[in-house]
Design a protein around this motif. Structure first.
Motif, PDB file in Angstrom:
ATOM      1  N   UNK A  83       0.845  -1.190   0.000  1.00 52.78           N
ATOM      2  CA  UNK A  83       0.000   0.000   0.000  1.00 52.78           C
ATOM      3  C   UNK A  83       0.882   1.242   0.000  1.00 52.78           C
ATOM      4  N   UNK A  84       0.537   2.220  -0.842  1.00 52.46           N
ATOM      5  CA  UNK A  84       1.262   3.480  -0.879  1.00 52.46           C
ATOM      6  C   UNK A  84       0.258   4.626  -0.792  1.00 52.46           C
ATOM      7  N   UNK A  85       0.757   5.795  -0.486  1.00 48.90           N
ATOM      8  CA  UNK A  85      -0.085   6.997  -0.475  1.00 48.90           C
ATOM      9  C   UNK A  85       0.050   7.690  -1.815  1.00 48.90           C
ATOM     10  N   UNK A  86      -1.055   7.803  -2.546  1.00 50.34           N
ATOM     11  CA  UNK A  86      -1.040   8.458  -3.847  1.00 50.34           C
ATOM     12  C   UNK A  86      -0.716   9.941  -3.687  1.00 50.34           C
ATOM     13  N   UNK A  87      -0.344  10.572  -4.782  1.00 50.95           N
ATOM     14  CA  UNK A  87      -0.005  11.992  -4.748  1.00 50.95           C
ATOM     15  C   UNK A  87      -1.115  12.835  -4.138  1.00 50.95           C
ATOM     16  N   UNK A  88      -2.347  12.464  -4.414  1.00 48.52           N
ATOM     17  CA  UNK A  88      -3.483  13.252  -3.928  1.00 48.52           C
ATOM     18  C   UNK A  88      -3.888  12.887  -2.510  1.00 48.52           C
TER      19      UNK A  88
END
Length: 638
Positions: A83-88
């Motif tokens: 899981x990653x944090x998207x740019x938005x």
């Protein structure tokens, strides 16, 4: 003389490179090479491995300008299932990890917009370039203005009017080397033979007059070899020079690379010409060089589907998938598509043209296999309809109106968000998950494309296959007495037969039908095509009517973006023999598998955000996802 802000930016990158080099020293040796002799391999390719060969991160000029702030490491983490944090700001994760990934950032101006954005404004002022300064200010004004700046940049690239600072080869070479070395270290760190394969690659971006001639270059090797070169720039070079670069790489390092053309649908007929680029007759040497360098083509991705078009295939009722909006012209819409351009823009017609050129020249420049990819500029490699993160950060998942917004990257005329597809995937039949095994599957064309679903599709061609073969080890027989997808058969005077098997995506929709698409060069020298419905679900209750198989039905609930598998089949298979075989004719055969109708990302968005789609968008909000195998070629006996 190097400007102060350039030194500052390069110093930051260099420190990252040194840190990456320290990490490389601690890697297992199996991670840094091509994966040979690292895992136990199956006797024959035993499963399709799923991946994306066309992903952009914040190192791409356009991706950063559109707003992405995720780099290669986040891209590798996401593709491998983390899981990653998207740019938005939202959390992003794949429901199922991919097996492999090629990060394909643009070689031209690698990292340039990120460096421009990070530079002190006074350093940009010192460049004495009003356009560069205006883009700098627009990028800092906010996401909307940043996207407009990059739209202008794309158009400038198409028109050959980029600012000199973005075209300076000496400056680009130094920056490219730093970024490339850093990325190679990351790729080796995330490369885990048998689990996840991380490939080095880049996008070569040639765009004469805005017409798309782009290729993704994919390397087989680890950093010991790929570190001896840097990505090859595309704006001021030719495809033949790219192929020469690849050949020089192989000679210098003993490694291997291949190129993958994409978005032929936006080339305005230039991708698959019958002539040399200058209009002169194609030579055998040129055809051979292209055939050796480009064994596969990207047939489907976010910016439309390039299999065929109703204009070219009027008798193919399934020919209109993913063409709406994209058939208008090139990417920036600086030139419109004319009727005579269609044939050079779509893959099926190119496969047919290859037969004609082979008869004339003795070599087929368009004998390629087929794959899908995303071409996402968010660093998030997903082709899933229910997990679509957009083409770029400006239309990521949090943008509630992205399906109805104008989305053309140049003039903003004629294209809207719902024209984008969710993307596609590449499936490689391989003996194991390593760089060597998957690359070799691409090289021998034992690969296929899907528009997102992970259905398992297999085809073997030979002579004398029968339905009785299902009772034995049909895979072994296919390999030992025939050829798999991507292979060639020599005409032996009898009709070829094909073992065809398709299994639904275990987490997806049932299958509607399996078709064979045949193209051939007839005795009079005319190119022909025909689509055969080979096997379909519920055949007893869906008999052909007027030579056509009735529609499978539609279980999609438009109110809540759901469907049921009450129709269709979980598996379809057949042994099919060409009923129209003529001895001595050149031909190819590929399989197209269709799912039952399912919701597109646009319908998911409409339900999620409560937006109203236009009548045209709503009519396109349900589709039959599909797979395209690489062809098998039938050649006259020598």
């Amino acid at each position: 003389m190097q400007k102060a802000w350039q030194k500052y930016a390069l110093a930051g990158i260099a420190s990252f490179v040194l840190a990456s080099c320290d990490e490389v020293a601690t890697l297992d040796a199996s991670q840094t090479g091509d994966g040979s002799d690292t895992i136990e391999l199956a006797e024959f390719p035993d499963r399709p491995y799923w991946g994306d060969t066309h992903l952009h991160t914040d190192n791409s000029v356009d991706a950063f300008g559109f707003g992405v702030r995720l780099g290669p490491e986040e891209a590798l983490r996401f593709a491998s299932g983390e899981e990653v944090t998207a740019t938005t700001g939202a959390q992003a994760k794949l429901a199922r990890p991919l097996d492999f990934l090629v990060i394909a950032d643009h070689s031209d101006g690698l990292g340039a917009t990120r460096r421009l954005y990070d530079a002190p404004r006074i350093g940009v002022v010192a460049q004495y370039d009003e356009t560069l300064l205006r883009w700098y200010d627009m990028m800092h004004e906010g996401p909307e203005q940043s996207q407009l700046a990059i739209a202008e940049l794309i158009t400038a690239a198409a028109n050959g009017t980029l600012p000199e600072a973005l075209r300076d080869p000496e400056r680009q070479a130094e920056n490219t080397r730093d970024i490339w070395n850093t990325q190679l270290g990351l790729l080796d760190r995330y490369n885990r033979p048998g689990v996840f394969t991380a490939f080095a690659g880049f996008e070569w971006t040639r765009m004469p007059d805005g017409n798309n001639l782009h290729r993704v270059v994919m390397f087989r090797d680890g950093s010991d070899k790929t570190g001896q070169v840097v990505p090859f720039p595309g704006i001021d070079s030719t495809a033949e020079q790219l192929w020469d670069y690849m050949a020089a790489y192989a000679e210098k390092t003993g490694g291997q690379a291949l190129a993958i053309p994409h978005n032929s649908n936006l080339s305005n007929g230039l991708m698959f010409e019958m002539t040399m680029p200058d209009g002169s007759p194609m030579t055998a040497a040129y055809a051979a060089k292209r055939a050796a360098s480009e064994p596969v083509v990207e047939v489907t991705q976010i910016k439309g589907d390039s299999e065929t078009h109703p204009f070219l295939s009027p008798n193919d009722e399934m020919a209109g998938f993913g063409v709406t909006g994209w058939e208008l012209g090139n990417l920036p819409l600086t030139a419109r598509m004319e009727p005579e351009m269609f044939a050079g823009s779509y893959v099926r017609e190119a496969l047919k043209r290859g037969l004609s050129l082979e008869q004339q020249l003795g070599v087929n420049p368009y004998a390629f296999g087929m794959i899908g990819a995303t071409d996402s500029h968010t660093a998030l490699a997903t082709g899933d309809e229910d997990n679509f993160w957009g083409k770029h950060t400006g239309n990521e998942l949090g943008n509630e109106t992205r399906a109805v917004d104008a989305q053309n990257l140049g003039t903003r005329q004629g294209r809207f968000g719902w024209h984008y597809l969710a993307g596609g995937y590449a499936a490689a039949w391989a003996r194991g998950n390593t760089r060597a095994e998957i690359f070799d599957a691409f090289a021998r064309r034992e690969v296929y494309a899907t528009t997102g679903p992970r259905m398992s599709v297999r085809i073997f061609g030979g002579f004398g296959f029968t339905e009785d073969d299902w009772d034995g080890d049909w895979v072994r027989k296919g390999y030992t007495e025939g050829v798999p997808m991507g292979g060639e058969l020599e005409d032996g005077g009898t009709a070829p037969s094909f073992i065809i098997a398709a299994l639904k995506d275990p987490d997806g929709a049932n299958l509607d039908r399996v078709q064979v698409v045949k193209g051939w060069l007839d005795a009079s020298g005319e190119l022909q095509e025909r689509v055969y419905d080979v096997v379909w679900s519920d055949m007893e209750n869906r008999p052909r009517t007027g030579g056509k198989v009735p529609a499978v039905g539609d279980t999609v609930n438009r109110e809540n973006a759901t469907y049921t598998n009450d129709i269709g089949a979980s598996e379809l298979r057949s042994v099919w023999t060409d009923p129209d075989y003529t001895e001595g004719e050149r031909a190819f055969y590929y399989v197209r598998v269709l799912e039952i109708p399912t919701p597109r990302w646009t319908l998911f968005d409409a339900v999620r955000f409560g937006i109203e789609l236009s009548e045209a968008a709503m009519a396109d909000a349900v589709a039959q996802e599909r797979a395209y195998t690489s062809p098998i070629w039938l050649k006259p006996s020598v």
